[in-house]
Design a protein around this motif. Structure first.
Motif, PDB file in Angstrom:
ATOM      1  N   ASN A  46       1.424  -0.615   0.238  1.00  0.00           N
ATOM      2  CA  ASN A  46      -0.217  -0.150   0.341  1.00  0.00           C
ATOM      3  C   ASN A  46       1.150   1.044  -0.207  1.00  0.00           C
ATOM      4  O   ASN A  46       1.685   1.270   0.909  1.00  0.00           O
ATOM      5  CB  ASN A  46      -1.023   0.237   1.427  1.00  0.00           C
ATOM      6  N   ASP A  47       0.462   2.424  -0.571  1.00  0.00           N
ATOM      7  CA  ASP A  47       0.597   3.875  -0.437  1.00  0.00           C
ATOM      8  C   ASP A  47       0.381   4.467   0.843  1.00  0.00           C
ATOM      9  O   ASP A  47      -1.206   4.820   0.267  1.00  0.00           O
ATOM     10  CB  ASP A  47       0.884   4.616  -1.764  1.00  0.00           C
ATOM     11  N   LEU A  48       0.729   4.656   2.161  1.00  0.00           N
ATOM     12  CA  LEU A  48       0.122   4.850   3.089  1.00  0.00           C
ATOM     13  C   LEU A  48       0.792   6.704   3.313  1.00  0.00           C
ATOM     14  O   LEU A  48       2.085   6.380   3.678  1.00  0.00           O
ATOM     15  CB  LEU A  48      -0.160   4.206   4.456  1.00  0.00           C
ATOM     16  N   ALA A  88       4.876   7.681   0.047  1.00  0.00           N
ATOM     17  CA  ALA A  88       4.991   8.084  -0.824  1.00  0.00           C
ATOM     18  C   ALA A  88       4.237   9.346  -1.473  1.00  0.00           C
ATOM     19  O   ALA A  88       2.987   8.962  -1.502  1.00  0.00           O
ATOM     20  CB  ALA A  88       6.139   7.911  -2.015  1.00  0.00           C
ATOM     21  N   GLU A  89       4.179  10.399  -1.662  1.00  0.00           N
ATOM     22  CA  GLU A  89       3.030  11.117  -2.794  1.00  0.00           C
ATOM     23  C   GLU A  89       2.661  10.395  -3.689  1.00  0.00           C
ATOM     24  O   GLU A  89       3.882  10.500  -4.530  1.00  0.00           O
ATOM     25  CB  GLU A  89       3.349  12.604  -2.988  1.00  0.00           C
ATOM     26  N   THR A 104       5.246   9.546 -13.015  1.00  0.00           N
ATOM     27  CA  THR A 104       7.011   9.388 -11.890  1.00  0.00           C
ATOM     28  C   THR A 104       6.211   9.193 -10.489  1.00  0.00           C
ATOM     29  O   THR A 104       6.848   9.007  -9.812  1.00  0.00           O
ATOM     30  CB  THR A 104       6.905  11.763 -11.630  1.00  0.00           C
ATOM     31  N   SER A 105       5.128   8.110 -10.328  1.00  0.00           N
ATOM     32  CA  SER A 105       4.904   7.846  -9.627  1.00  0.00           C
ATOM     33  C   SER A 105       5.260   6.701  -8.570  1.00  0.00           C
ATOM     34  O   SER A 105       6.371   6.234  -9.542  1.00  0.00           O
ATOM     35  CB  SER A 105       3.414   7.471  -9.662  1.00  0.00           C
ATOM     36  N   PRO A 106       5.340   7.248  -7.099  1.00  0.00           N
ATOM     37  CA  PRO A 106       6.518   5.746  -6.680  1.00  0.00           C
ATOM     38  C   PRO A 106       5.147   4.490  -6.766  1.00  0.00           C
ATOM     39  O   PRO A 106       5.889   4.018  -6.191  1.00  0.00           O
ATOM     40  CB  PRO A 106       6.762   6.495  -5.752  1.00  0.00           C
TER      41      PRO A 106
END
Length: 142
Positions: A46-48, A88-89, A104-106
């Motif tokens: 997940n991206d938290l 990460a944003e 450019t998304s992580p």
């Protein structure tokens, strides 16, 4: 996002995979909170992230489990059942009107195939690149 099991025994409550979850901008900022003695069984890929900076005086947490407050992805990943989460944003194309991932998304290629649908919310096949993306949409190279 709150996880709670209001009835039944204290067994684990569920699985969270491949989500983008923000702590938001309200006074009590928590991306994920286990509200009872039934924590999520699996929290992975997940991206938290903390989200927009708030003027609220309270601290923001990525994960709250009982008396444990995780401030970083490393602290979340150290919890039982948690792994491969990032903080990460997400770099959406144009939040809040377009929540597709930008180039450019992580979150690109950081998801997992386990339990993931074969297509994203637009009907694009998953994975589109080297791996599954975190979030509802795969980044599709134009």
């Amino acid at each position: 996002m709150a996880i709670d099991r209001s009835t039944g025994n204290a067994a684990s409550a569920g699985i969270l995979r491949n989500n983008i979850i923000s702590a938001g901008s309200c006074q009590k900022r928590v991306a994920i909170a286990d509200l009872s003695d039934s924590p999520a069984r699996i929290v992975e890929n997940n991206d938290l992230y903390l989200g927009p900076i708030s003027t609220a005086p309270d601290s923001a947490f990525l994960y709250r489990r009982g008396d444990t407050n995780a401030l970083t992805a490393a602290q979340v990943n150290a919890l039982s059942g948690a792994a491969k989460n990032i903080s990460a944003e997400p770099k959406f194309v144009s939040y809040p009107t377009d929540v597709h991932l930008s180039s450019t998304s992580p979150c690109i290629d950081r998801g997992t195939s386990e339990g993931a649908p074969a297509t994203d919310s637009d009907g694009n096949r998953r994975p589109s690149g080297a791996g599954f993306d975190i979030g509802a949409y795969e980044f599709v190279v134009p």
